[in-house]
Enzyme design. Structure first.
Site, PDB file in Angstrom:
ATOM      1  N   SER A  39       0.797  -1.227   0.000  1.00 45.75           N
ATOM      2  CA  SER A  39       0.000   0.000   0.000  1.00 45.75           C
ATOM      3  C   SER A  39       0.831   1.280   0.000  1.00 45.75           C
ATOM      4  CB  SER A  39      -0.957   0.025   1.191  1.00 45.75           C
ATOM      5  OG  SER A  39      -0.253   0.212   2.396  1.00 45.75           O
ATOM      6  N   LYS A  80       0.896   4.857   6.678  1.00 47.52           N
ATOM      7  CA  LYS A  80       0.246   5.694   5.664  1.00 47.52           C
ATOM      8  C   LYS A  80       0.819   7.101   5.704  1.00 47.52           C
ATOM      9  CE  LYS A  80      -2.620   2.360   4.789  1.00 47.52           C
ATOM     10  NZ  LYS A  80      -2.256   1.444   3.764  1.00 47.52           N
TER      11      LYS A  80
END
Length: 184
Positions: A39, A80
């Protein structure tokens, strides 16, 4: 007491101090994290190990585009990038990020966007209202995205992240050794 016992006792003391120092650093200052998944590609790769600075946000607020590690409600750890800060509006149109109505160039995605061969956008269009049901990022929360937008479970899916769930700022990739670098 014999000389041998004194030497053993000194070694035990030194080992105990070393364990305490390492424990202090590990639990209060820096912690290693294993990157599990794609990701954050191309910024962070699957199976890399990095150090997370746990004190980075004790003295200052998180900044836009910092890469953070946080835990979700079930205790799973995520890595993230901060996109939206408290009070921000966030929107994606035509593969361009808009924060508070202003377009932002995401230099860290430029190379990745050039590698796309299907002609589609890296990031599908969305607004905060679409993702979290609010027009702005709530107070004491962050809106985060993975750099690999097509394959990232992030705030578009799990909602905004409360400050108290942030473990720290990703600082240094240290493994594999040949890929050692500071995280940007």
């Amino acid at each position: 007491m014999s000389k041998k016992r004194k030497v053993i006792r000194e070694w035990i003391k030194a080992a105990a101090v070393a364990i305490l120092v390492v424990g202090f650093i590990r639990f209060f200052l820096l912690t290693p994290i294993f990157v599990d998944g794609y990701s954050m590609m191309p910024t962070l790769k699957d199976n890399e190990r990095l150090l997370v600075n746990k004190v980075s946000y004790v003295f200052k607020e998180p900044k836009r585009f910092d890469i953070i590690v946080f835990r979700d409600e079930e205790g799973r750890e995520y890595i993230k990038r901060i996109i939206g800060l408290p009070g921000d509006t966030v929107e994606y149109r035509d593969d361009i990020l808009y924060i508070n109505g202003k377009p932002y160039k995401e230099k860290y995605l430029k190379k990745y966007k050039q590698q796309l061969i299907d002609g589609g956008p890296l990031t599908e269009p969305f607004t905060l209202s679409d993702s979290i049901g609010r027009k702005t990022v709530p107070e004491n929360h962050l809106f985060v995205l993975g750099d690999n937008r097509r394959y990232s479970k992030d705030s578009r899916h799990i909602g905004v992240i409360s400050y108290d769930r942030v473990l720290g700022k990703a600082s240094l990739v240290f493994s594999p050794v040949k890929d050692t670098r500071f995280v940007k």
